[in-house]
Design a protein around this motif. Structure first.
Motif: not given
Length: 225
Positions: A171-179, A184-195
């Motif tokens: 789970g940790f590796m998946h969430l790390r890769q997703m993050n 890399e898509q340049g999304l703001p922190e709030e949007e990353i946290a939401r997704q």
């Protein structure tokens, strides 16, 4: 006024800790092979020669960093599961704390560290690696305590500890890769946290489903050794 021995000892200890922190910052950015003593000195805010005064070479410095980080991790796990409370709740809090800190320096260190252990430590040292043994035993003992209280699935505690740690790390590796992909898509922190929020909840639920007693099923379990 000249400093006394205790003051000098405290200064040396503080400088050594500053260098270890500097080494950690350099390590998570570059890894061991690309790390330089000059980088560590810059991050620690000291002269390059002072690093060599405390550590005879790069390998000695990074061996101490590794020992320091693994000791901190072992102490953290042990202190967490020594707390009062239901074991299943402590297990869930432990998983969440791991997933909430995927961007921390300590998490990045442990992701890199597995690649450099054989560079810094001899095979015989790794066989007797106390951190790995104590980390696993702490989880196993916590599960056994939960089994006795009826809050953890009854089965071999050794097997369950292996499955739990495996699910936790996957789970940790998946969430790390997703993050990383979202960054890399340049999304703001709030949007990353939401997704990432739903996958985090699912990863926690997956870990807890392994250790939770089956609903409506009374299991005698197997050997808990």
């Amino acid at each position: 006024m000249p400093r006394n021995k205790e003051q000098n000892k405290e200064i040396r200890k503080r400088r050594r800790e500053e260098m270890i922190r500097g080494a950690l910052k350099v390590y998570v950015e570059k890894g061991y092979a690309a790390a330089e003593i000059g980088d560590v000195a810059e991050r620690a805010g000291v002269a390059r020669g002072l690093v060599y005064y405390y550590f005879k070479d790069k390998r000695t410095l990074f061996r101490e960093l590794f020992n320091h980080m693994f000791e901190m991790s072992k102490n953290h796990v042990q202190s967490h599961f020594c707390r009062e409370g239901d074991i299943d709740r402590l297990m869930e809090e432990f998983v969440r704390s791991m997933y909430d800190n995927i961007q921390s320096e300590s998490s990045l260190f442990f992701l890199r560290a597995r690649h450099d252990l054989r560079e810094l430590f001899e095979p015989e040292e790794l066989k007797q690696w106390n951190w790995r043994i104590e980390y696993f035993r702490t989880i196993q003992r916590a599960l056994e305590k939960g089994m006795e209280a009826g809050r953890i699935r009854r089965m071999s505690s050794k097997l369950l500890a292996m499955q739990f740690i495996g699910a936790l790390m996957h789970g940790f590796m998946h969430l790390r890769q997703m993050n990383e992909e979202l960054r890399e898509q340049g999304l703001p922190e709030e949007e990353i946290a939401r997704q990432i929020r739903q996958d985090t909840e699912d990863a926690v639920a997956c870990c807890m489903s392994l250790v939770s007693p089956p609903a409506g099923v009374k299991s005698n379990g197997g050997d808990k050794s």
